[in-house]
Scaffold this active site. Sequence first.
Site, mmCIF file in Angstrom:
data_model
loop_
_atom_site.group_PDB
_atom_site.id
_atom_site.type_symbol
_atom_site.label_atom_id
_atom_site.label_comp_id
_atom_site.label_asym_id
_atom_site.label_seq_id
_atom_site.Cartn_x
_atom_site.Cartn_y
_atom_site.Cartn_z
ATOM 1 N N ASP A 128 0.804 -1.220 0.000
ATOM 2 C CA ASP A 128 0.000 0.000 0.000
ATOM 3 C C ASP A 128 0.844 1.281 0.000
ATOM 4 O OD1 ASP A 128 -2.606 -0.795 -0.140
ATOM 5 O OD2 ASP A 128 -2.925 -0.847 2.025
ATOM 6 N N TYR A 130 -0.225 5.800 -0.298
ATOM 7 C CA TYR A 130 -1.415 6.650 -0.200
ATOM 8 C C TYR A 130 -2.215 6.692 -1.504
ATOM 9 C CZ TYR A 130 0.289 8.288 4.324
ATOM 10 O OH TYR A 130 0.702 8.357 5.623
ATOM 11 N N PHE A 131 -1.526 6.699 -2.629
ATOM 12 C CA PHE A 131 -2.287 6.765 -3.880
ATOM 13 C C PHE A 131 -3.096 5.499 -4.097
ATOM 14 C CE2 PHE A 131 -2.867 5.973 -8.400
ATOM 15 C CZ PHE A 131 -3.664 7.063 -8.702
ATOM 16 N N PHE A 287 -34.876 -10.726 2.923
ATOM 17 C CA PHE A 287 -34.386 -9.424 2.603
ATOM 18 C C PHE A 287 -34.686 -8.429 3.717
ATOM 19 C CE2 PHE A 287 -36.503 -5.766 0.853
ATOM 20 C CZ PHE A 287 -35.821 -5.329 -0.258
ATOM 21 N N CYS A 288 -35.653 -8.815 4.542
ATOM 22 C CA CYS A 288 -36.045 -7.863 5.591
ATOM 23 C C CYS A 288 -35.654 -8.281 6.993
ATOM 24 C CB CYS A 288 -37.557 -7.683 5.632
ATOM 25 S SG CYS A 288 -38.234 -7.129 4.098
ATOM 26 N N LYS A 339 -33.188 -16.564 15.407
ATOM 27 C CA LYS A 339 -34.061 -15.664 16.127
ATOM 28 C C LYS A 339 -33.411 -14.284 16.153
ATOM 29 C CE LYS A 339 -36.094 -15.185 20.741
ATOM 30 N NZ LYS A 339 -37.115 -14.217 20.324
ATOM 31 N N ASP A 467 -9.444 -21.793 10.050
ATOM 32 C CA ASP A 467 -8.860 -21.370 11.323
ATOM 33 C C ASP A 467 -9.104 -22.419 12.399
ATOM 34 O OD1 ASP A 467 -7.419 -19.732 13.000
ATOM 35 O OD2 ASP A 467 -9.099 -18.412 13.470
HETATM 36 C C1 LIG Z 1 -7.189 3.703 -10.052
HETATM 37 O O1 LIG Z 1 -7.888 2.515 -9.667
HETATM 38 C C2 LIG Z 1 -8.490 1.801 -10.732
HETATM 39 C C3 LIG Z 1 -9.184 0.611 -10.157
HETATM 40 O O2 LIG Z 1 -9.933 0.949 -9.062
HETATM 41 C C4 LIG Z 1 -7.463 1.375 -11.753
HETATM 42 O O3 LIG Z 1 -8.113 0.744 -12.827
HETATM 43 C C5 LIG Z 1 -6.730 2.600 -12.238
HETATM 44 O O4 LIG Z 1 -5.725 2.198 -13.117
HETATM 45 C C6 LIG Z 1 -6.123 3.355 -11.058
HETATM 46 N N1 LIG Z 1 -5.506 4.579 -11.537
HETATM 47 C C7 LIG Z 1 -4.204 4.737 -11.567
HETATM 48 C C8 LIG Z 1 -3.723 6.018 -12.116
HETATM 49 O O5 LIG Z 1 -3.449 3.880 -11.121
#
Ligand SMILES: *[C@@H]1O[C@H](CO)[C@@H](O)[C@H](O)[C@H]1NC(C)=O
Length: 643
Positions: A128, A130-131, A287-288, A339, A467
């Site tokens: 991961d 941030y982008f 569904f409810c 229930k 698990d």
């Molecule tokens: C942003 O996310 C989408 C999928 O959610 C992906 O197809 C796309 O390439 C991503 N944009 C960039 C610039 O990485």
Amino acid sequence: MGSFSHISVFTLSLFCCSFLIQAQQPYVGPKTTDCTNPDTSDSVLGYTCNGLNRSCQAYLVFRSQPSYNTVTSISNLLSSDPSQIAEINEVSVTTSFETNHLVIVPVNCSCSGDYYQVNTTYTVQSGDGYFLIANDTFQALSTCQAIQNQQPDIRSENLTIGSRITVPLRCACPTRNQIDVGINYLVSYPIAQGDSVSGISEMFGADTERTFEANQLNDSNIVFFTTLLVPLKDPPSNIAVPSPPPPPPPPSPNSPPSGSSNKTWIYILVGVLGGGALILVVCTVIFCVFFRKSKKKPDLIMTSVSSKAAEKPLKKKLEDESQDFLDSMSHIAQSLNLKVYKFEELQLATDNFSPSCQIKGSVYRGVIQGDFAAIKKVNGDVSKEIELLNKVNHSNLIRLSGLCFHDGHWYLVYEYAANGALSDWIFHNNNSGKYLSWKQRIQIALDVATGLNYLHCFSNPPHVHKDLKSSNVLLDVDFRAKISNFALSRSTEGREGQFALTRHIVGTKGYMAPEYLENGLVSTKLDVYGFGVLLLEVITGKEAAAFCGEEYMNLSDILSNVLHEKDGQEGLKQLIDPSMLENYPSELAIVVVTLINSCLKKNPTARPDMDEIVKSLSRMLTASSTWDSSSNMSGSQTSTGNY
Ligand SMILES: *[C@@H]1O[C@H](CO)[C@@H](O)[C@H](O)[C@H]1NC(C)=O
Ligand SMILES: *[C@@H]1O[C@H](CO)[C@@H](O)[C@H](O)[C@H]1NC(C)=O
Ligand SMILES: *[C@@H]1O[C@H](CO)[C@@H](O)[C@H](O)[C@H]1NC(C)=O
Ligand SMILES: *[C@@H]1O[C@H](CO)[C@@H](O)[C@H](O)[C@H]1NC(C)=O
Ligand SMILES: *[C@@H]1O[C@H](CO)[C@@H](O)[C@H](O)[C@H]1NC(C)=O
Ligand SMILES: *[C@@H]1O[C@H](CO)[C@@H](O)[C@H](O)[C@H]1NC(C)=O
């Protein structure tokens, strides 16, 4: 001169005021991909706090994706209330959406400093940044700049896996100007490829002109993976996704169901099937059941067939959960063997969740109508577990009897296992006087194997528990075992050779098969490995971790060494304490170790299937019975524990 300056001040202030009033939100545009650009003049950090109120009800739209495709997983990701998501999307809380389904997510939007936002917390995963988090996981409902802004001390490249970060989600409250023209809500919509401002507006029944205004757009130049604000008079309802442009006309009661909302579906079904529509009732009910509607069943159907314009009771408080609703639901829930409890009932059952009723962690013992029950409080996604346990019915799998949703938490009510977790019994070093005989141990192993075999072969679709461990096996009053905690279990449906790759490695260390740890492979053979580890613990009374000292790479090697000793007896002594071993039939113990060894094979396909294990353990149990009685006749005095 004086009057001139008066006029100019007047004009200026008029200009300023009208500017402030008119000011909507600048469309963010493609700047969101430029994470290091310090220019925040567009709404890259969030929509500015220029609304009439500093907080309001707002909506996000999320496209369901494989890892976030249930009501509960989406509500967790976006810090929304699952019952509100279920209600507005007209589905049950346990629903799984198809991929790319547009899910409406109600949120409480409020000002944090200069920007409107909803805070959610997110656990950083491997790879991961941030982008990636903003664009791929949150689908542009946040931006890399905004996430960075929220944790100024942590750079994107220095994120630690497993750490929790705050992700501000983009939302906005209407300005005075918008309220004056009847706009009460703003939807944050993540633009997809092929979307146009008019197409998006039509999807929500919004006025295209107002959408342009709300985003300060002059032209239709929008880019995907950015958000667009959609201004609405009424809360959004099920989104009518347009078939490839041009978008379809608004649904009428006579139009075919494709592309129209669930309501039309139900309307047609009611029409076609009429009063005899038992199936419809069942469907509506499914569904409810988990659906927070304080109305009786007939009203529910009425609500469902009423038009989009009909007022939706959105801001309903949790306490609104009326007796009527519960009454009407309870008899139907019975047909699902579940229930629906009121929270007050569970409070009463557990003495208000007092520590004296605590079994372990978030599991409490309760007394419901004179019977014991185990009540587990859960934060995460329970839909998979409910779905599975509601389908299976086997005496070696713990039975889910009911559930309750209160204040953002689920409470699952299970049958009560009087003797608690297997882990409390097998580990020999406890001084509690709890001791199981050889035969009881084999019976427990057979019970667990039988339960797993059912899960692997007879549940539909087949499931992998994932698990298995001694704390997830519970013992009833007769020391018969029941497998519990299906939170991680998953189906193997539709996967070639039952092998699937998973990105997130979850489960308990020591019990996890090497192919899962290394490659994330999931198959029924994963449970076979876990079962091997469990059985090793059951017969040795030691935790698996105790065997994996520094000198050994894996359990299988240890067992192979044991079995290679001359006649195996010497080897057994390395494995099992002499005080325990003298109460075991050692020939049978060798057979069990051989079985364990086959379960722990590195190559998953070399491990036996669960049904072979069941057969082998049944034979073992028969043999153990004859041994038990013969040893009793010879007057064995040595076993510890209670006689
Ligand atoms: C942003 O996310 C989408 C999928 O959610 C992906 O197809 C796309 O390439 C991503 N944009 C960039 C610039 O990485
Ligand atoms: C703004 O706040 C007032 C008073 O708290 C409330 O009545 C009104 O509904 C709110 N408006 C919006 C759009 O949330
Ligand atoms: C939003 O606010 C309402 C009223 O304060 C509250 O009942 C609801 O639980 C809140 N929703 C979330 C997701 O926090
Ligand atoms: C969001 O979290 C930040 C701190 O990370 C806090 O300052 C802010 O008040 C929070 N905003 C809301 C709306 O809860
Ligand atoms: C990232 O972490 C490393 C080591 O902890 C440190 O040396 C480096 O300065 C950090 N980088 C940034 C941009 O904070
Ligand atoms: C719309 O036009 C105005 C004036 O021409 C300009 O200042 C503004 O940036 C434009 N908005 C967008 C989103 O292009």
